[in-house]
Design an enzyme around this catalytic site. Sequence first.
Site, PDB file in Angstrom:
ATOM      1  N   THR A  79       0.805  -1.221   0.000  1.00  0.00           N
ATOM      2  CA  THR A  79       0.000   0.000   0.000  1.00  0.00           C
ATOM      3  C   THR A  79       0.838   1.271   0.000  1.00  0.00           C
ATOM      4  O   THR A  79       0.321   2.351  -0.275  1.00  0.00           O
ATOM      5  CB  THR A  79      -0.864   0.055   1.280  1.00  0.00           C
ATOM      6  OG1 THR A  79       0.026  -0.007   2.410  1.00  0.00           O
ATOM      7  CG2 THR A  79      -1.855  -1.098   1.341  1.00  0.00           C
ATOM      8  N   HIS A  87       6.386  21.924  -0.696  1.00  0.00           N
ATOM      9  CA  HIS A  87       5.977  22.379   0.637  1.00  0.00           C
ATOM     10  C   HIS A  87       6.724  21.674   1.771  1.00  0.00           C
ATOM     11  O   HIS A  87       7.005  22.311   2.792  1.00  0.00           O
ATOM     12  CB  HIS A  87       4.470  22.141   0.854  1.00  0.00           C
ATOM     13  CG  HIS A  87       3.596  22.982  -0.010  1.00  0.00           C
ATOM     14  ND1 HIS A  87       2.316  23.345   0.347  1.00  0.00           N
ATOM     15  CD2 HIS A  87       3.794  23.538  -1.234  1.00  0.00           C
ATOM     16  CE1 HIS A  87       1.768  24.076  -0.613  1.00  0.00           C
ATOM     17  NE2 HIS A  87       2.655  24.201  -1.590  1.00  0.00           N
TER      18      HIS A  87
HETATM   19  C1  RB5 Z   1       2.503  -7.040   2.928  1.00  0.00           C
HETATM   20  O1  RB5 Z   1       1.538  -8.023   2.717  1.00  0.00           O
HETATM   21  C2  RB5 Z   1       1.828  -5.693   3.171  1.00  0.00           C
HETATM   22  O2  RB5 Z   1       1.276  -5.677   4.437  1.00  0.00           O
HETATM   23  C3  RB5 Z   1       2.839  -4.581   3.007  1.00  0.00           C
HETATM   24  O3  RB5 Z   1       3.398  -4.637   1.736  1.00  0.00           O
HETATM   25  C4  RB5 Z   1       2.287  -3.174   3.136  1.00  0.00           C
HETATM   26  O4  RB5 Z   1       1.166  -2.979   2.350  1.00  0.00           O
HETATM   27  C5  RB5 Z   1       2.133  -2.678   4.520  1.00  0.00           C
HETATM   28  O5  RB5 Z   1       1.719  -1.544   4.755  1.00  0.00           O
END
Ligand code: RB5
Length: 144
Positions: free
Chosen positions: A67, A98
């Site tokens: 993510t 900024h």
């Molecule tokens: C791994 O599965 C996932 O948790 C990691 O890549 C990330 O998204 C964590 O924030």
Amino acid sequence: MKIAIGSDHGGYALKQEIMKHLETRKVEYTDFGCYEESSCDYPVYARAVAAAVTDKTCEFGILICGTGIGISIAANKISGIRAALCTDCFCAEATRQHNDANILCLGGRVVGAGLACKIVDTFLDTPFSNDERHIRRIHLIEEN
Ligand code: RB5
């Protein structure tokens, strides 16, 4: 300009695309891992890339997890790091202007390679504004 780049398994595939893109741009980089797609721990790579930025071996870092969230949280624990998770070019430009962000974080399961490379270009090509109010706010962050 030299870039420190790192990812966990969730960001591994996107990291390969970004490294190819950096090569096309003739931007030098060091890959701090991971080096294959088996499950691993993103704070390890956040720490390695952050160290290369704070010791000035590299000017900027790029960190990628699934993510972009976990790896940005981990990087921002390190003094002197201003890591920004970006999902669009507007934020990439604004965080350089900024926040003088020194690490760009991306989500390998969130953005496609085409957009991610444009975000990278925007981040690397945008200078800090040097505006007094932004400098003041960065100093306030450092007091935390
Ligand atoms: C791994 O599965 C996932 O948790 C990691 O890549 C990330 O998204 C964590 O924030």
